[in-house]
Design a protein around this motif. Structure first.
Motif, short mmCIF file in Angstrom:
data_model
loop_
_atom_site.label_atom_id
_atom_site.label_comp_id
_atom_site.label_asym_id
_atom_site.label_seq_id
_atom_site.Cartn_x
_atom_site.Cartn_y
_atom_site.Cartn_z
N HIS A 6 0.86 -1.18 0.06
CA HIS A 6 0.15 0.06 -0.09
C HIS A 6 0.85 1.24 -0.08
N ALA A 7 0.56 2.31 -0.89
CA ALA A 7 1.18 3.59 -0.62
C ALA A 7 0.30 4.36 0.07
N LEU A 8 0.68 4.68 1.30
CA LEU A 8 -0.26 5.63 2.00
C LEU A 8 0.03 7.11 1.81
N TRP A 9 -1.16 7.82 1.68
CA TRP A 9 -1.25 9.03 1.43
C TRP A 9 -1.63 9.96 2.49
N ASP A 10 -1.13 10.74 3.34
CA ASP A 10 -1.98 11.44 4.44
C ASP A 10 -2.14 12.75 3.85
N VAL A 11 -3.46 13.11 3.95
CA VAL A 11 -3.89 14.40 3.43
C VAL A 11 -4.25 15.26 4.45
N PRO A 12 -4.32 16.67 4.46
CA PRO A 12 -4.71 17.53 5.55
C PRO A 12 -6.16 18.01 5.47
N SER A 13 -6.64 17.87 4.10
CA SER A 13 -7.95 18.27 3.79
C SER A 13 -8.89 17.47 2.82
N ALA A 14 -10.12 17.65 2.82
CA ALA A 14 -10.93 16.95 1.91
C ALA A 14 -10.58 17.38 0.53
N ASP A 15 -10.39 18.68 0.38
CA ASP A 15 -9.88 19.01 -1.16
C ASP A 15 -8.64 18.05 -1.65
N GLU A 16 -7.56 17.94 -0.82
CA GLU A 16 -6.66 17.34 -1.15
C GLU A 16 -7.06 15.86 -1.44
N ALA A 17 -7.81 15.26 -0.57
CA ALA A 17 -8.32 13.88 -1.05
C ALA A 17 -8.92 13.81 -2.31
N VAL A 18 -9.89 14.94 -2.62
CA VAL A 18 -10.62 14.85 -3.95
C VAL A 18 -9.44 14.87 -5.00
N ASP A 19 -8.38 15.59 -4.64
CA ASP A 19 -7.29 15.74 -5.91
C ASP A 19 -6.66 14.45 -6.11
N TYR A 20 -6.45 13.68 -5.02
CA TYR A 20 -5.91 12.20 -5.38
C TYR A 20 -6.97 11.42 -6.03
N LEU A 21 -8.45 11.33 -5.59
CA LEU A 21 -9.20 10.80 -6.45
C LEU A 21 -9.58 11.06 -7.81
N VAL A 22 -9.43 12.17 -8.12
CA VAL A 22 -9.67 13.06 -9.67
C VAL A 22 -8.38 12.35 -10.34
N GLY A 23 -7.15 12.50 -9.56
CA GLY A 23 -6.00 12.29 -10.36
C GLY A 23 -5.64 10.88 -10.58
N GLY A 24 -6.56 9.94 -9.92
CA GLY A 24 -6.54 8.39 -10.46
C GLY A 24 -5.52 7.80 -9.38
N ARG A 25 -5.27 8.46 -8.17
CA ARG A 25 -4.01 7.97 -7.23
C ARG A 25 -4.71 7.53 -5.95
N CYS A 26 -6.13 7.05 -6.21
CA CYS A 26 -6.50 6.47 -4.65
C CYS A 26 -7.50 5.30 -5.06
N GLN A 27 -7.50 4.36 -4.63
CA GLN A 27 -8.18 3.03 -4.54
C GLN A 27 -9.02 2.97 -3.13
N VAL A 28 -8.64 3.46 -2.27
CA VAL A 28 -9.10 3.42 -0.88
C VAL A 28 -9.02 4.85 -0.09
N VAL A 29 -10.23 5.40 0.65
CA VAL A 29 -10.05 6.67 1.17
C VAL A 29 -10.67 6.11 2.47
N ILE A 30 -9.88 6.54 3.42
CA ILE A 30 -10.14 6.58 4.96
C ILE A 30 -10.30 7.93 5.48
N VAL A 31 -11.38 8.12 6.01
CA VAL A 31 -11.60 9.52 6.62
C VAL A 31 -11.94 9.30 8.12
N GLY A 32 -11.23 9.96 8.96
CA GLY A 32 -11.24 10.04 10.36
C GLY A 32 -12.72 10.91 10.65
#
Length: 76
Positions: A47-73
């Motif tokens: 797994h490549a684990l990407w720690d993001v500080p905001s929902a906007d950055e999480a969306v950037d990973y989703l839109v960019g195709g660099r995300c198969q799983v999102v974990i939200v605390g």
């Protein structure tokens, strides 16, 4: 009742979603340092684990195709 420990979750992803040699990108949005550390220690090389500080950055990973799983605390 299903376990919600981070290492159990990533083991499930590892055994059900990943093909041999495939890296799974996991985006984590949380302010919980303990959760993040538990996820990092259990991620392994599968797994490549990407720690993001905001929902906007999480969306950037989703839109960019660099995300198969999102974990939200939920505290985030």
């Amino acid at each position: 009742m299903r376990s919600t420990r981070p290492d159990d979750f990533l083991n499930t992803v590892r055994t059900t979603a990943a093909r041999p040699g495939q890296i799974i990108d996991v985006v984590v949005l949380t302010s919980d340092a303990g959760l993040l550390e538990a996820l990092r220690s259990s991620a392994g090389s599968e797994h490549a684990l990407w720690d993001v500080p905001s929902a906007d950055e999480a969306v950037d990973y989703l839109v960019g195709g660099r995300c198969q799983v999102v974990i939200v605390g939920l505290g985030s």
